[in-house]
Design a protein around this motif. Sequence first.
Motif, PDB file in Angstrom:
ATOM      1  N   ARG A 101      -1.585  26.470 -13.596  1.00 52.01           N
ATOM      2  CA  ARG A 101      -2.979  26.328 -13.419  1.00 52.01           C
ATOM      3  C   ARG A 101      -4.038  26.549 -14.369  1.00 52.01           C
ATOM      4  N   GLY A 107      -2.518  24.158  -2.952  1.00 57.45           N
ATOM      5  CA  GLY A 107      -2.519  25.445  -2.098  1.00 57.45           C
ATOM      6  C   GLY A 107      -2.882  26.268  -2.351  1.00 57.45           C
ATOM      7  N   ASP A 182      -3.562  21.844 -12.751  1.00 57.88           N
ATOM      8  CA  ASP A 182      -2.317  22.066 -12.122  1.00 57.88           C
ATOM      9  C   ASP A 182      -1.304  21.116 -12.958  1.00 57.88           C
ATOM     10  N   ARG A 210      -1.728  17.546 -11.542  1.00 57.14           N
ATOM     11  CA  ARG A 210      -3.635  16.932 -11.034  1.00 57.14           C
ATOM     12  C   ARG A 210      -4.259  16.827 -12.453  1.00 57.14           C
TER      13      ARG A 210
HETATM   14  O1  CDP Z   1       0.733  20.299  -3.422  1.00 60.67           O
HETATM   15  P1  CDP Z   1      -0.152  21.328  -3.530  1.00 60.67           P
HETATM   16  O2  CDP Z   1      -1.337  21.536  -3.329  1.00 60.67           O
HETATM   17  O3  CDP Z   1       0.541  21.153  -1.489  1.00 60.67           O
HETATM   18  O4  CDP Z   1       1.074  22.385  -3.422  1.00 60.67           O
HETATM   19  P2  CDP Z   1       0.411  23.631  -5.203  1.00 60.67           P
HETATM   20  O5  CDP Z   1       0.757  24.374  -5.451  1.00 60.67           O
HETATM   21  O6  CDP Z   1      -1.541  23.165  -4.747  1.00 60.67           O
HETATM   22  O7  CDP Z   1       0.389  22.518  -6.540  1.00 60.67           O
HETATM   23  C1  CDP Z   1       0.392  23.007  -7.079  1.00 60.67           C
HETATM   24  C2  CDP Z   1       0.431  21.727  -8.920  1.00 60.67           C
HETATM   25  O8  CDP Z   1       2.650  21.627  -8.676  1.00 60.67           O
HETATM   26  C3  CDP Z   1      -0.072  20.006  -8.361  1.00 60.67           C
HETATM   27  O9  CDP Z   1      -0.116  19.870  -9.319  1.00 60.67           O
HETATM   28  C4  CDP Z   1       1.239  19.514  -7.571  1.00 60.67           C
HETATM   29  O10 CDP Z   1       1.751  17.928  -7.538  1.00 60.67           O
HETATM   30  C5  CDP Z   1       2.410  19.743  -7.908  1.00 60.67           C
HETATM   31  N1  CDP Z   1       3.372  20.255  -7.081  1.00 60.67           N
HETATM   32  C6  CDP Z   1       4.615  19.464  -7.358  1.00 60.67           C
HETATM   33  O11 CDP Z   1       4.410  18.906  -8.066  1.00 60.67           O
HETATM   34  N2  CDP Z   1       5.925  18.934  -6.196  1.00 60.67           N
HETATM   35  C7  CDP Z   1       5.668  20.669  -5.514  1.00 60.67           C
HETATM   36  N3  CDP Z   1       7.101  20.218  -4.717  1.00 60.67           N
HETATM   37  C8  CDP Z   1       4.793  21.308  -5.518  1.00 60.67           C
HETATM   38  C9  CDP Z   1       3.487  21.456  -6.458  1.00 60.67           C
END
Ligand code: CDP
Length: 248
Positions: A101, A107, A182, A210
């Motif tokens: 990130r 998250g 991220d 993202r």
């Molecule tokens: O997507 P979310 O907000 O639940 O989880 P995050 O931890 O904020 O995700 C961080 C980054 O990892 C984002 O770019 C998500 O698209 C990616 N991600 C993913 O590709 N696959 C997952 N199982 C969880 C996150």
Amino acid sequence: MSLDPRPYSRGELLYQGKAKQVYATHDPARIIIHYTDGATAFNGIKKADIADKGVINCRISAFFMEKVAAAGVPVAFERNLDDRDQLCLKVDIIPVEVVVRNVVAGGLAKKLGLPEGQVLSAPLVEHFYKSDSLNDPQINESTAVVLGWAKAWELRAMHEHALRVNSVLKAFWSELNIDLVDFKLEFGRVTVGTATAVVLADEITPDGSRLWERGTGRKLDKDVFRRDLGDLSDTYRELYTRVFGKAV
Ligand code: CDP
């Protein structure tokens, strides 16, 4: 390269993912990743087909895998066979997802009550246990080592590779006036004789990243689908055009 002269084609289906399928080939050391148009969010609760997403992601992932490989990150990706099929080394996937990130979102914002958009003072590397049934819970490196999911040296290699991928991707997107907020990476083991190497596996696509347009903050990634912000197919086509300078 394989000594077997047969062209590579999809054999037995080894794994049915949410947006990709993995097939065996005649070569036990190689698999084919097939990119579908399927999109899911919230661990499969929300589903849709997004026109051309598979083609777009297959080409974008190949483009970035070549870029990071040129920067010294070992990758399982070898080459695209066609619009949706990608030839890769077969790896033993390490069940620890690495998220890098640069800006607070998703998250992290939720968990720590931080505002989305807060720029981090340095790249933050997080670890998640790859488990659909548990919804990919966050873990630390100690958990991964103690439970035998990864060796300490493998986690060090993953960390180093992830930061290098971040540098390459962040610089690339920045040139296009897009902030890399991220992204998630997966790694696998390749064993040759008695030697094991950790290589970047899976994909580098806007499904797992993202990407925010600088200035407007407009989202150019799968959050458009997760959060009902617009048409994901149009968004991905626009992103494709920005990356390759021509329409898909
Ligand atoms: O997507 P979310 O907000 O639940 O989880 P995050 O931890 O904020 O995700 C961080 C980054 O990892 C984002 O770019 C998500 O698209 C990616 N991600 C993913 O590709 N696959 C997952 N199982 C969880 C996150």
